[in-house]
Design an enzyme around this catalytic site. Structure first.
Site, PDB file in Angstrom:
ATOM      1  N   PHE A 133       0.805  -1.219   0.000  1.00  0.00           N
ATOM      2  CA  PHE A 133       0.000   0.000   0.000  1.00  0.00           C
ATOM      3  C   PHE A 133       0.838   1.269   0.000  1.00  0.00           C
ATOM      4  CE2 PHE A 133       0.919  -0.355   4.536  1.00  0.00           C
ATOM      5  CZ  PHE A 133       1.136   0.965   4.901  1.00  0.00           C
ATOM      6  N   GLU A 181       9.525  -3.611  13.210  1.00  0.00           N
ATOM      7  CA  GLU A 181       9.382  -2.581  12.181  1.00  0.00           C
ATOM      8  C   GLU A 181       8.076  -1.839  12.473  1.00  0.00           C
ATOM      9  OE1 GLU A 181       9.539  -1.999   7.333  1.00  0.00           O
ATOM     10  OE2 GLU A 181       8.749  -3.871   8.136  1.00  0.00           O
ATOM     11  N   LYS A 207      -1.205  -7.399  -8.762  1.00  0.00           N
ATOM     12  CA  LYS A 207      -2.128  -7.558  -7.641  1.00  0.00           C
ATOM     13  C   LYS A 207      -1.762  -6.465  -6.641  1.00  0.00           C
ATOM     14  CE  LYS A 207      -2.922  -8.615  -3.971  1.00  0.00           C
ATOM     15  NZ  LYS A 207      -3.506  -7.766  -2.853  1.00  0.00           N
ATOM     16  N   SER A 248       5.933  -7.027   3.899  1.00  0.00           N
ATOM     17  CA  SER A 248       6.544  -7.341   5.187  1.00  0.00           C
ATOM     18  C   SER A 248       7.391  -8.603   5.091  1.00  0.00           C
ATOM     19  CB  SER A 248       5.465  -7.525   6.248  1.00  0.00           C
ATOM     20  OG  SER A 248       4.725  -8.718   6.003  1.00  0.00           O
ATOM     21  N   CYS A 262       9.697   1.354   3.447  1.00  0.00           N
ATOM     22  CA  CYS A 262      10.727   0.398   3.865  1.00  0.00           C
ATOM     23  C   CYS A 262      12.113   1.026   3.881  1.00  0.00           C
ATOM     24  CB  CYS A 262      10.719  -0.826   2.961  1.00  0.00           C
ATOM     25  SG  CYS A 262      11.255  -0.514   1.266  1.00  0.00           S
TER      26      CYS A 262
END
Length: 503
Positions: free
Chosen positions: A155, A388, A179, A232, A287
């Site tokens: 996202f 994280e 996707k 993730s 990230c």
């Protein structure tokens, strides 16, 4: 008289057209700044998945045979169209992700760089030729597309990450299935329309919306040849294990815990500016965010004070406002998790320097807000360090010297990005050679490589052996073929032998 609001319905893009699909499940899409539902997303079922893969397989067979000249013509046109629709794409990103418009335009700019790199695909696919390796025998090699590849994207960068993948896959001759995240899917639909407008044949780029069922279908479908994933670490590991078990080539980029060492000899104002931007930009939901400041020796008190000043000055608003510098986080669950981790650090004895847990934005009381947060004296056993956080939280860990800072970074299970702020070339060189991290910044907080290098971390930040985009992206989406060729004169004997020929 009562009035009702009709929600926008977001469809799939299959075989060159928007389609509702066969699946009957839907999911709401929210505006994180207001907390309101903005659209309804249709989710794919097995029939939709099979139809999408079948269209991709048919398209890949013909697209892979199209000349490089025709492929690059489409890519150049697509680049032109994306550049012309930056404002439209940015508005869609901000409405569904929440990041400020300037940041949204920035991610599109980085995506454009990859399209431009892919436009040079004729040069990038040049093979090798060896003449007369043995008497009358030549050997040459070239690379062919995998076939059908899928991109499963997060996202936090609904345009940039798909553009890290699709232009490379398509330029090298593959059909690509995207996707996207269910949380901010609209930008991917506009990208699909721009690909079609650029002249891309139907089925070469498709968008399929869905959750775990759709992801698992792509990972296991026998007609999908490769998977690119960003998300993730636990899911990256699952994607890699599942898809490789089913014979697919996989690049799965996972999470991060990016450290920035601040040396006492650094320009501390410059370091503080960049730490604040890297920690709080995009609400920390990237990230490559710097989430750990490693303060060395005498730098600690000074850098904490300077970052505190900058954190308190960040303008947190609806991302559509011209002076907004930071928007909301993506969901109420994200906010709850961030607040929980910060609270645990406080209870464990960390010092709250700036506390953004109770931020309220006037006029947007139902939005998903967390303000910039700075936590000092964090210990490595605290969840604020081990997890994280994926929010606007900068934790400060104090160390005595550079060696201790490097050891701290190298003991962390992640290895995505890192940085050092220093005026010492010797310290910078020692750092860049010693850290076990895939991307390193020297007085640069977010070392995201330019498009003609490749992006990727080490350790638990990458599963698979190929980084994304750049030269390694070309390699990932293709496979090598070597031809050994002999054209003997009709009057000559065959020269066949039962021995292995060498000359």
């Amino acid at each position: 008289m009562s009035t009702t609001t009709t929600l926008t319905t977001i469809h799939h893009f299959i075989n060159g057209a928007e389609t509702t699909g066969e699946g009957d499940r839907t999911q709401p899409v929210y505006n994180p700044a207001t907390g309101q539902v903005s659209a309804e997303l249709r989710l794919a079922n097995e029939a939709d998945l099979n139809a999408t893969v079948a269209a991709a397989r048919k398209a890949a067979d013909s697209w892979g045979d199209i000349s490089l000249a025709k492929r690059t013509a489409v890519l150049f046109k697509f680049r032109e169209l994306v550049a012309a629709h930056v404002d439209d794409l940015a508005e869609l990103i901000t409405a569904e992700h929440g990041k400020v418009l300037s940041d949204a335009k920035g991610e599109i700019g980085r995506g454009l760089e990859v399209i431009e790199f892919a436009c040079g695909i004729p040069q990038l696919l040049k093979g090798d030729y060896s003449d007369q390796v043995s008497t009358g025998i030549d050997v040459f090699s070239f690379r062919e597309p995998l076939g059908v590849v899928a991109g499963i994207t997060p996202f936090n960068f609904p345009v940039m990450v798909p553009l890290w993948m699709a232009p490379m896959a398509i330029a090298t001759g593959n059909a690509f299935i995207l996707k996207p995240s269910e949380r901010d899917p609209s930008a991917s639909m506009l990208l699909a329309k721009l690909w079609k407008q650029a002249g891309l044949p139907d089925g070469v780029f498709q968008v399929l919306h869905g959750g775990k069922e759709t992801v698992d279908g792509l990972l296991t479908h026998p007609d999908v040849d490769g998977i690119s994933f960003v998300g993730s670490t636990p899911i990256a590991q699952y994607v890699h294990e599942t898809a490789t078990k089913h014979g697919k080539r996989v690049q799965a980029l996972g999470g991060a815990k990016n450290h920035a060492i601040v040396m006492p000899d650094a320009d501390l104002d410059n370091a503080a500016d960049h730490l604040a931007a890297a920690a709080f930009g995009s609400a920390g939901e990237r990230c490559m965010a710097i989430s750990v400041a490693v303060a060395v020796g005498d730098a600690a008190d000074l850098i904490v004070k300077k970052v505190e000043e900058r954190a308190l000055a960040v303008k947190v608003k609806n991302g559509t406002e011209p002076d907004a510098e930071m928007g909301p986080v993506i969901t109420p669950a994200s906010k709850e998790r961030i607040v929980k981790i910060v609270t645990e650090a406080e209870i464990a004895g960390a010092a709250m320097v700036v506390d953004g847990r109770d931020l309220v934005v006037p006029g947007h009381e139902d939005g998903f807000w967390v303000g910039p947060t700075v936590i000092d004296h964090v210990k490595t056993e605290m969840t604020a360090y081990t997890e994280e956080i994926f929010g606007p939280v900068l934790v400060v860990v104090r160390v005595a010297d550079l060696e201790e800072g490097i050891a701290l970074i190298n003991s962390n299970p992640y290895g995505n990005g890192t940085a050092i702020f220093t005026s010492s070339g010797a310290a910078a060189r020692k750092f860049q050679r010693s850290v076990t991290v895939g991307m390193v910044g020297i007085n640069v907080p977010l070392p995201v490589p330019v498009a003609y290098h490749s992006f990727g971390g080490w350790k638990n930040s990458l599963f698979g052996d190929k980084h994304i985009y750049g030269p390694e992206g070309v390699s990932f989406y293709t496979r090598g073929k070597v031809i050994t060729s002999r054209w003997p004169e009709p009057t000559h004997a065959s020269g066949a032998s039962y021995n292995f020929p060498s000359n």
